[in-house]
Design a protein around this motif. Structure first.
Motif, PDB file in Angstrom:
ATOM      1  N   LYS A 143      37.647  37.609  43.851  1.00  0.00           N
ATOM      2  CA  LYS A 143      36.943  36.744  44.812  1.00  0.00           C
ATOM      3  C   LYS A 143      37.263  37.109  46.258  1.00  0.00           C
ATOM      4  O   LYS A 143      36.415  36.988  47.124  1.00  0.00           O
ATOM      5  CB  LYS A 143      37.282  35.278  44.552  1.00  0.00           C
ATOM      6  N   LYS A 195      23.880  43.765  51.376  1.00  0.00           N
ATOM      7  CA  LYS A 195      25.113  43.666  50.610  1.00  0.00           C
ATOM      8  C   LYS A 195      25.491  44.995  49.968  1.00  0.00           C
ATOM      9  O   LYS A 195      26.669  45.344  49.894  1.00  0.00           O
ATOM     10  CB  LYS A 195      24.982  42.589  49.533  1.00  0.00           C
ATOM     11  N   SER A 196      24.512  45.758  49.521  1.00  0.00           N
ATOM     12  CA  SER A 196      24.814  47.040  48.868  1.00  0.00           C
ATOM     13  C   SER A 196      25.463  48.011  49.853  1.00  0.00           C
ATOM     14  O   SER A 196      26.368  48.769  49.490  1.00  0.00           O
ATOM     15  CB  SER A 196      23.562  47.653  48.259  1.00  0.00           C
ATOM     16  N   TYR A 233      34.100  49.851  49.057  1.00  0.00           N
ATOM     17  CA  TYR A 233      34.588  50.681  47.958  1.00  0.00           C
ATOM     18  C   TYR A 233      34.951  52.082  48.450  1.00  0.00           C
ATOM     19  O   TYR A 233      35.902  52.690  47.953  1.00  0.00           O
ATOM     20  CB  TYR A 233      33.576  50.741  46.818  1.00  0.00           C
ATOM     21  N   ASP A 284      33.479  40.231  43.439  1.00  0.00           N
ATOM     22  CA  ASP A 284      32.753  41.493  43.611  1.00  0.00           C
ATOM     23  C   ASP A 284      32.483  42.115  42.245  1.00  0.00           C
ATOM     24  O   ASP A 284      33.058  41.723  41.230  1.00  0.00           O
ATOM     25  CB  ASP A 284      33.555  42.448  44.498  1.00  0.00           C
ATOM     26  N   THR A 285      31.600  43.115  42.225  1.00  0.00           N
ATOM     27  CA  THR A 285      31.153  43.685  40.954  1.00  0.00           C
ATOM     28  C   THR A 285      32.170  44.640  40.344  1.00  0.00           C
ATOM     29  O   THR A 285      32.279  44.731  39.128  1.00  0.00           O
ATOM     30  CB  THR A 285      29.825  44.434  41.155  1.00  0.00           C
ATOM     31  N   LYS A 286      32.950  45.346  41.156  1.00  0.00           N
ATOM     32  CA  LYS A 286      33.838  46.383  40.645  1.00  0.00           C
ATOM     33  C   LYS A 286      35.189  45.829  40.189  1.00  0.00           C
ATOM     34  O   LYS A 286      35.661  46.153  39.098  1.00  0.00           O
ATOM     35  CB  LYS A 286      34.055  47.436  41.725  1.00  0.00           C
ATOM     36  N   TYR A 287      35.835  45.015  41.003  1.00  0.00           N
ATOM     37  CA  TYR A 287      37.178  44.522  40.705  1.00  0.00           C
ATOM     38  C   TYR A 287      37.194  43.095  40.150  1.00  0.00           C
ATOM     39  O   TYR A 287      38.237  42.612  39.752  1.00  0.00           O
ATOM     40  CB  TYR A 287      38.053  44.572  41.961  1.00  0.00           C
ATOM     41  N   GLN A 288      36.077  42.403  40.201  1.00  0.00           N
ATOM     42  CA  GLN A 288      35.984  41.000  39.776  1.00  0.00           C
ATOM     43  C   GLN A 288      36.988  40.135  40.523  1.00  0.00           C
ATOM     44  O   GLN A 288      37.629  39.258  39.953  1.00  0.00           O
ATOM     45  CB  GLN A 288      36.200  40.873  38.257  1.00  0.00           C
ATOM     46  N   ALA A 292      31.348  34.373  45.068  1.00  0.00           N
ATOM     47  CA  ALA A 292      31.140  35.209  43.885  1.00  0.00           C
ATOM     48  C   ALA A 292      32.113  36.387  43.934  1.00  0.00           C
ATOM     49  O   ALA A 292      32.299  37.002  44.989  1.00  0.00           O
ATOM     50  CB  ALA A 292      29.711  35.719  43.857  1.00  0.00           C
ATOM     51  N   GLY A 335      35.168  39.978  47.165  1.00  0.00           N
ATOM     52  CA  GLY A 335      33.801  39.479  47.325  1.00  0.00           C
ATOM     53  C   GLY A 335      33.607  38.814  48.673  1.00  0.00           C
ATOM     54  O   GLY A 335      32.567  38.984  49.327  1.00  0.00           O
ATOM     55  N   GLU A 346      29.037  46.844  50.236  1.00  0.00           N
ATOM     56  CA  GLU A 346      29.821  47.217  49.058  1.00  0.00           C
ATOM     57  C   GLU A 346      30.216  48.691  49.102  1.00  0.00           C
ATOM     58  O   GLU A 346      31.353  49.042  48.809  1.00  0.00           O
ATOM     59  CB  GLU A 346      29.030  46.932  47.776  1.00  0.00           C
TER      60      GLU A 346
END
Length: 156
Positions: free
Chosen positions: A21, A36-37, A44, A15-19, A13, A24, A40
């Motif tokens: 893989k 995971k948080s 970051y 990652d949420t910030k940069y999209q 999947a 991720g 992250e």
């Protein structure tokens, strides 16, 4: 290793910030005990420090650093007769990335006296400059493969 069939590759999947893989995947490898948080925040935060240090886009720095650490050859043990030989083999792209991520995390953890966020940032910046422990590990792996080139005919 499974005897019946090969394990299926899992989808990574982004990652949420940069999209991305690759980021991720990096977060997943840094993650400890399913948190995971926390992983992250570490990544970051390290990217923020990289941006402060280099004044470059952290995602580009990260990808170049991974590219500098990726090994192209490794040695695998092969038993022939009574002797065990270190046989140099080429590495698939997926394994190259896996090893690069693993080494960066390993040597960031080995840096004592600083937070993991700072250690990751420093290791990535060093890898960008072709310095640091993870780049040295890649060079040592290549030297080992070069030294055992004579046993390449035992490749399987």
């Amino acid at each position: 290793m499974a005897r019946r069939r090969r394990a299926e590759k899992r989808k990574v999947a982004p990652d949420t910030k940069y999209q991305n893989k690759l980021v991720g995947r990096f977060i997943t490898q840094v993650m400890s005990r399913g948190k995971k948080s926390v992983a992250e925040r570490l990544i970051y935060g390290a990217f923020g420090e990289i941006h402060e240090q280099t004044q470059q886009e952290p995602l580009e720095v990260f990808e170049k650093a991974i590219g500098n650490v990726k090994p192209h050859l490794e040695v695998k043990s092969r038993r022939v007769g009574g002797a065990t030989y270190q046989v140099p083999v080429e590495i698939s792209r997926d394994r190259q990335v896996t090893l690069a991520l693993r080494w960066i995390i390993q040597y960031a953890k080995a840096r004592k006296g600083m937070s993991m966020r700072r250690a990751l940032a420093l290791e990535l910046v060093d890898a960008l400059k072709n310095q640091g422990a993870s780049v040295k590990k890649r060079d040592d792996t290549h030297k080992m493969a070069q030294a055992n080139k004579a046993f390449a005919h035992y490749r399987w």
